[in-house]
Design a protein around this motif. Structure first.
Motif, PDB file in Angstrom:
ATOM      1  N   TYR A  34     -12.126   0.752  -1.975  1.00  0.00           N
ATOM      2  CA  TYR A  34     -11.376   0.136  -3.072  1.00  0.00           C
ATOM      3  C   TYR A  34     -10.604  -1.068  -2.539  1.00  0.00           C
ATOM      4  O   TYR A  34     -10.541  -1.285  -1.331  1.00  0.00           O
ATOM      5  CB  TYR A  34     -10.426   1.149  -3.722  1.00  0.00           C
ATOM      6  CG  TYR A  34      -9.295   1.628  -2.838  1.00  0.00           C
ATOM      7  CD1 TYR A  34      -9.492   2.647  -1.913  1.00  0.00           C
ATOM      8  CD2 TYR A  34      -8.024   1.062  -2.935  1.00  0.00           C
ATOM      9  CE1 TYR A  34      -8.448   3.099  -1.104  1.00  0.00           C
ATOM     10  CE2 TYR A  34      -6.974   1.506  -2.138  1.00  0.00           C
ATOM     11  CZ  TYR A  34      -7.196   2.532  -1.219  1.00  0.00           C
ATOM     12  OH  TYR A  34      -6.172   2.961  -0.417  1.00  0.00           O
ATOM     13  N   ARG A  35     -10.042  -1.842  -3.466  1.00  0.00           N
ATOM     14  CA  ARG A  35      -9.177  -2.955  -3.051  1.00  0.00           C
ATOM     15  C   ARG A  35      -7.730  -2.525  -3.164  1.00  0.00           C
ATOM     16  O   ARG A  35      -7.303  -2.017  -4.189  1.00  0.00           O
ATOM     17  CB  ARG A  35      -9.420  -4.183  -3.922  1.00  0.00           C
ATOM     18  CG  ARG A  35     -10.546  -5.011  -3.375  1.00  0.00           C
ATOM     19  CD  ARG A  35     -10.642  -6.409  -3.928  1.00  0.00           C
ATOM     20  NE  ARG A  35     -11.995  -6.887  -3.639  1.00  0.00           N
ATOM     21  CZ  ARG A  35     -12.384  -7.315  -2.432  1.00  0.00           C
ATOM     22  NH1 ARG A  35     -11.520  -7.390  -1.432  1.00  0.00           N
ATOM     23  NH2 ARG A  35     -13.631  -7.690  -2.240  1.00  0.00           N
ATOM     24  N   ASP A  36      -6.970  -2.710  -2.078  1.00  0.00           N
ATOM     25  CA  ASP A  36      -5.565  -2.281  -2.108  1.00  0.00           C
ATOM     26  C   ASP A  36      -4.705  -3.348  -2.795  1.00  0.00           C
ATOM     27  O   ASP A  36      -5.225  -4.364  -3.263  1.00  0.00           O
ATOM     28  CB  ASP A  36      -5.062  -1.943  -0.699  1.00  0.00           C
ATOM     29  CG  ASP A  36      -5.094  -3.145   0.239  1.00  0.00           C
ATOM     30  OD1 ASP A  36      -5.181  -4.306  -0.248  1.00  0.00           O
ATOM     31  OD2 ASP A  36      -5.031  -2.928   1.455  1.00  0.00           O
ATOM     32  N   ASP A  37      -3.399  -3.119  -2.845  1.00  0.00           N
ATOM     33  CA  ASP A  37      -2.505  -4.013  -3.569  1.00  0.00           C
ATOM     34  C   ASP A  37      -2.538  -5.434  -3.011  1.00  0.00           C
ATOM     35  O   ASP A  37      -2.299  -6.397  -3.725  1.00  0.00           O
ATOM     36  CB  ASP A  37      -1.068  -3.468  -3.526  1.00  0.00           C
ATOM     37  CG  ASP A  37      -0.973  -2.146  -4.284  1.00  0.00           C
ATOM     38  OD1 ASP A  37      -1.855  -1.908  -5.140  1.00  0.00           O
ATOM     39  OD2 ASP A  37      -0.049  -1.351  -4.009  1.00  0.00           O
ATOM     40  N   GLU A  56      -7.074  -6.353  -0.155  1.00  0.00           N
ATOM     41  CA  GLU A  56      -7.949  -6.088   0.992  1.00  0.00           C
ATOM     42  C   GLU A  56      -8.790  -4.835   0.739  1.00  0.00           C
ATOM     43  O   GLU A  56      -8.338  -3.903   0.048  1.00  0.00           O
ATOM     44  CB  GLU A  56      -7.109  -5.860   2.267  1.00  0.00           C
ATOM     45  CG  GLU A  56      -6.244  -7.032   2.669  1.00  0.00           C
ATOM     46  CD  GLU A  56      -7.068  -8.205   3.186  1.00  0.00           C
ATOM     47  OE1 GLU A  56      -8.128  -7.960   3.798  1.00  0.00           O
ATOM     48  OE2 GLU A  56      -6.655  -9.360   2.951  1.00  0.00           O
ATOM     49  N   ALA A  66     -10.212  -1.311   1.431  1.00  0.00           N
ATOM     50  CA  ALA A  66      -9.687  -0.136   2.131  1.00  0.00           C
ATOM     51  C   ALA A  66     -10.492   1.080   1.711  1.00  0.00           C
ATOM     52  O   ALA A  66     -11.185   1.060   0.692  1.00  0.00           O
ATOM     53  CB  ALA A  66      -8.212   0.067   1.789  1.00  0.00           C
ATOM     54  N   GLU A 126     -10.378   5.279   0.892  1.00  0.00           N
ATOM     55  CA  GLU A 126      -9.791   6.603   0.827  1.00  0.00           C
ATOM     56  C   GLU A 126     -10.754   7.512   1.575  1.00  0.00           C
ATOM     57  O   GLU A 126     -11.954   7.522   1.289  1.00  0.00           O
ATOM     58  CB  GLU A 126      -9.647   7.076  -0.627  1.00  0.00           C
ATOM     59  CG  GLU A 126      -9.049   8.464  -0.722  1.00  0.00           C
ATOM     60  CD  GLU A 126      -9.119   9.080  -2.131  1.00  0.00           C
ATOM     61  OE1 GLU A 126      -8.795  10.262  -2.259  1.00  0.00           O
ATOM     62  OE2 GLU A 126      -9.513   8.375  -3.085  1.00  0.00           O
ATOM     63  N   GLU A 179      -5.158   8.286   2.498  1.00  0.00           N
ATOM     64  CA  GLU A 179      -5.225   7.560   1.224  1.00  0.00           C
ATOM     65  C   GLU A 179      -5.688   6.131   1.433  1.00  0.00           C
ATOM     66  O   GLU A 179      -6.412   5.569   0.630  1.00  0.00           O
ATOM     67  CB  GLU A 179      -3.842   7.488   0.561  1.00  0.00           C
ATOM     68  CG  GLU A 179      -3.197   8.814   0.230  1.00  0.00           C
ATOM     69  CD  GLU A 179      -3.529   9.264  -1.180  1.00  0.00           C
ATOM     70  OE1 GLU A 179      -4.308   8.557  -1.853  1.00  0.00           O
ATOM     71  OE2 GLU A 179      -3.036  10.335  -1.583  1.00  0.00           O
ATOM     72  N   HIS A 180      -5.201   5.542   2.525  1.00  0.00           N
ATOM     73  CA  HIS A 180      -5.423   4.115   2.731  1.00  0.00           C
ATOM     74  C   HIS A 180      -5.790   3.858   4.180  1.00  0.00           C
ATOM     75  O   HIS A 180      -4.972   4.002   5.085  1.00  0.00           O
ATOM     76  CB  HIS A 180      -4.151   3.337   2.365  1.00  0.00           C
ATOM     77  CG  HIS A 180      -4.297   1.851   2.552  1.00  0.00           C
ATOM     78  ND1 HIS A 180      -4.004   1.226   3.748  1.00  0.00           N
ATOM     79  CD2 HIS A 180      -4.717   0.884   1.701  1.00  0.00           C
ATOM     80  CE1 HIS A 180      -4.236  -0.078   3.622  1.00  0.00           C
ATOM     81  NE2 HIS A 180      -4.671  -0.300   2.394  1.00  0.00           N
ATOM     82  N   PRO A 237      -7.476   0.768   6.371  1.00  0.00           N
ATOM     83  CA  PRO A 237      -8.049  -0.588   6.339  1.00  0.00           C
ATOM     84  C   PRO A 237      -9.538  -0.502   6.671  1.00  0.00           C
ATOM     85  O   PRO A 237      -9.930   0.198   7.611  1.00  0.00           O
ATOM     86  CB  PRO A 237      -7.276  -1.330   7.432  1.00  0.00           C
ATOM     87  CG  PRO A 237      -5.989  -0.569   7.576  1.00  0.00           C
ATOM     88  CD  PRO A 237      -6.320   0.862   7.281  1.00  0.00           C
TER      89      PRO A 237
END
Lengths: 105, 556, 170
Positions: free
Chosen positions: B190-193, B196, B198, B200, B219-220, B222
């Motif tokens: 997924y794309r983080d805030d 970028e 990332a 799960e 959860e996150h 890179p």
């Protein structure tokens, strides 16, 4: 007294084979039938020999009933194994498998 | 799509040469079966009910027309003219001779295919969304990460003798089409805030004897730290996973027994202590190289809608039906993903003849930039079809017997080979799937029932993933007869759930009636067609099905 | 036990003591991890000769950390060929604990594992007697690997592709 035949897979091509008086054959029609414990042990000993000679893999005894001199496995797994995939009659083995060996649904 | 360079080729050829020598030693009696077994398994070769079986990896389900043609040649020359696509996006041949297998693997190596690690207690084929790279709802193409994982895991020196097999799946969409929660490691991109990429990271999922849903370990993460993190999970598993009992050896049991927190702490510590910046840098360079190879094909610039296509939809009901069930939205305007069903009524789920393979390869060349996909529901897909070509493609698929409009419907049954082929099976599964497909063959009725995934396994090992079918069927042996247990409430999607057993098993002759009773109850009780079967089961509960199913079926 | 190291058969200069065998005045001895960590530990460490440790499959290699500079050999015993814990043991020793000394694989190892063992950092091998005749590692070796491990004389494809080659460790 239960009756048994000896089956295995041939090493070089994997095919299902049964021990007959003429060696390992793909048809169970002429498989040697063991009627006593001693005969079963003798079959197993022959199987172990064939393993050592790299002819077959994983030999084991299969319980059968014999009708008109032809053995037929009691368990449905062994009947399917002896005759081929039930969903592909075109690939099933026809050589000497009596009709009632086939498992229908 | 990914193309082998000279290094990949040299690697796979060296592996074939190694296996050729191992086969020679086995046939010459230098290796016992016990010594040989791990070698043949790690090259995808099983000994099954009737013969050897060779499983060929289709990494992340992406296949070129050239590769498919080669698979057809293998089927004709060394097998019996067909192949079987599996729930892990691979293909199996059911009749190869041991002495031919090195030649088969060499022929496959020429087109960048192999059987490496499609069996054995090692990291298996990396699977992903069959629509990766083209799905309209996707965050980014997950396949470069899959290819990186493939390379990293191939003949991994540390993780080739794990406690048990190890399966990794990757998804990059909000809709999970790869069943990542049913895998040893599930990765959700997924794309983080910060925008970028990332992951799960989930671990400890798996079906089989003790089905479990994977739990979130991180959860996150890179995206560029993927390999060291996955390596840390594998190292913890390799060291501390149980080896005393086959049924307790999967990572899900380790996570369950020591608890998620302790497992996470062990992984994080291993990750922190073993992180090698040079490894990360090199993997990042390799990822960049791989990403270039996954550059999109030369799409035309097209309007989002095609008038000709729409006119045909309006005028030809049979074509419109096909489009409703077998077309998926594409991220590029004017294109569609076309699903090819391998579930014709009366057929064997996932089976394709060599003729069909060649036809599909031709269709892929003509309509889809030479590319195909294998899906985890045992179908195929052509990923890049212009909307205006869909009609021609459909006609040609029909001609080849490959135009069945049933994707995601009741007859799109996922089904393991069962006792017709498999040495481990306790009951047959294909005849049941066939009987079900015949019962529900009527196309309007299928559409009326709506989205439904029936999944069926011929033994507790659950290759047919029955636990996560909306309707699951498990074949067992009961008093010397085949017996079939039904589960309801499973889900294969992003809300993955394990189905619950309805009650005592049914005989082969009862099970189709039982499924029909289940569906009848649903059709009568649902809040309109918008309430899917899965939602209905969730609302009314599994118990309510018991009386409506058992009484009538047993009365017959 | 026949010992294979650096591509040839060699004499084993080490004496591998059972737990109830006295240390004596042998120049080079190995003891079990239990013995090293147990009440006899100080005496073992005070042994005047070279000291090595034999790790059983289930031993946690981390407990060796304080003693590494005292050791001349670490032997990892594989309980059976399917039990791959020893590979992680080697990896941790070489990478995380930076062990540069001799790392030996023993127990139920077979020749087809040779590349894996070398790539994890093993450099000598106690080969079971019945496997000596078939121990021809060159015949079964795969000369390439994707990963960056440079142990084992196996070229890393990733390094080659991205021009990051370096001398393999001896």
């Amino acid at each position: 007294m239960s009756l048994f035949i000896l089956t295995a897979n041939r090493l070089r091509d994997g095919r299902v084979v049964f021990l007959t008086a003429h060696g390992w054959e793909e048809s169970l029609r002429t498989a040697i039938v063991a009627a006593t414990e001693a005969e079963q042990r003798a079959l197993e000993a022959l199987g172990a020999q064939s393993v050592a000679m790299c002819e077959v893999v994983d030999p084991y005894l299969v319980e059968v009933e014999v009708e008109n001199g032809v053995p037929s496995p009691l368990h449905y797994r062994e009947r399917i194994r002896a005759s081929g995939p039930t969903v592909r009659p075109d690939l099933a083995r026809r050589d000497g498998i009596p009709e009632d060996c086939r498992v229908s649904l | 799509m990914y193309r082998y360079d000279s290094y990949d080729e040299a690697f796979v050829r060296a592996r074939v040469a190694q296996f050729r020598d191992q086969v020679r030693r086995r046939l010459a009696g230098e290796l016992t079966e016990e010594e040989f077994r791990p070698h043949r398994l790690m090259n995808g070769l099983y000994l099954q009910l009737h013969a050897y079986m060779l499983r060929v990896a289709i990494p992340y389900g992406t296949l070129s027309s050239r590769q498919l043609r080669r698979l057809a040649e293998v089927a004709d020359r060394w097998d019996r003219g067909y192949g079987h696509f599996t729930t892990r996006q691979n293909i199996q041949f059911n009749w190869p001779r041991l002495e031919d297998v090195p030649d088969i693997l060499e022929a496959l190596a020429e087109v960048g295919l192999h059987g490496i690690q499609t069996s054995g207690n090692c990291i298996r084929n990396i699977t992903t969304d069959a629509y990766a790279g083209v799905a309209a709802d996707e965050v980014a193409d997950p396949r470069p990460f899959c290819e990186l994982l493939r390379q990293w895991s191939s003949l991994h020196p540390e993780f080739s003798f794990l406690p048990r097999k190890f399966k990794i799946a990757v998804s990059a969409s909000p809709h999970d089409r790869a069943a990542i929660r049913a895998h040893d490691i599930g990765l959700r991109l997924y794309r983080d805030d910060a925008g970028e990429l990332a992951f799960e990271v989930l671990a400890g999922g798996g079906l089989g004897r003790t089905p479990m849903i994977a739990k979130t370990v991180r959860e996150h993460l890179p995206a560029r730290q993927l390999l060291p993190y996955v390596e840390a999970i594998l190292r913890v598993y390799n060291r501390f996973g149980r080896r005393d009992h086959k049924f307790k050896s999967r990572i899900k049991i380790l996570v369950h027994e020591i608890g998620l927190d302790a497992f996470r702490a062990a992984v994080e510590e291993e990750y922190a202590r073993s992180l090698d910046p040079e490894d990360v840098e090199l993997a990042a360079l390799e990822l960049e190289r791989i990403e270039e190879l996954f550059a999109p094909p030369p799409y035309e610039e097209l309007p989002a809608r095609d008038p000709l296509h729409e006119r045909r939809l309006a005028e030809e009901p049979a074509f419109a039906r096909f489009a409703r069930t077998n077309l998926r939205p594409h991220r590029v305007p004017g294109y569609a993903i076309v699903d090819v069903s391998l579930k014709p009524v009366g057929g064997i789920p996932g089976d394709v003849t060599s003729d069909q393979m060649r036809r599909l390869a031709d269709l892929a060349d003509r309509f889809s930039f030479g590319e195909l996909r294998t899906t985890h529901t045992q179908n195929l897909a052509l990923p890049h079809v212009r909307l205006r070509d869909v009609h021609s493609l459909w006609e040609l698929l029909e001609e080849a017997g490959l135009g069945t409009p049933n994707i995601g419907l009741v007859t799109d049954i996922v089904c393991c080979p069962g006792l017709d082929y498999c040495a481990l099976a306790t009951a047959r599964s294909i005849p049941i799937a066939r009987a079900l497909a015949r019962r529900f063959a009527e196309l309007d009725a299928q559409e009326r029932i709506g989205p439904l995934s029936i999944r069926m396994s011929g033994c507790i090992n659950a290759c047919g993933q029955h636990h996560i079918g909306h309707i699951g069927i498990l074949g067992l042996e009961k008093r010397g007869e085949e017996s079939y247990q039904i589960t309801l409430g499973g889900r294969p999607d992003e809300r993955t759930a394990i189905g619950r057993i309805l009650g005592p098993g049914f005989s082969a002759s009862e099970v189709v009636d039982a499924v029909e009773a289940v569906l009848r109850f649903y059709l009568e009780g649902r809040n309109g067609p918008q309430e899917t079967f899965a939602d209905f089961v969730e609302r009314v509960g599994v118990e309510t099905f018991r009386e409506v199913v058992y009484a009538p079926v047993r009365a017959r | 036990m026949p010992l294979f190291a650096h591509g040839r058969w060699v004499e084993d200069p080490w004496r591998h003591l059972a737990d109830d065998e006295p240390l004596g005045d042998v120049a080079s001895v190995t003891v079990s991890l239990n013995r090293l960590l147990g009440p006899e530990g100080p005496a073992v460490l005070a042994h005047p000769g070279r000291l090595g440790v034999r790790l059983a499959t289930e031993d946690r290699v981390e407990s060796l950390e304080p003693f590494l500079c005292r050791l001349g050999l670490i032997v990892v015993v594989f309980a059976n060929f399917a039990d791959g814990r020893g590979f992680s043991t080697a990896r941790i020793l070489r990478r995380r604990l930076a062990w540069r000394g001799e790392l030996r694989a023993a127990g139920r190892i077979f020749v087809d594992q040779y590349s894996f063992l070398r790539r994890c950092g093993f450099d000598s091998f106690e080969v079971p007697d019945e496997r000596v005749a078939s121990w021809h590692p060159d015949n079964v070796a795969i000369p390439l690997a994707y990963r960056t491990d440079s142990e084992g004389g196996v070229a890393s494809i990733w390094r080659l592709r991205h021009n990051r080659c370096r001398e393999p460790r001896p």
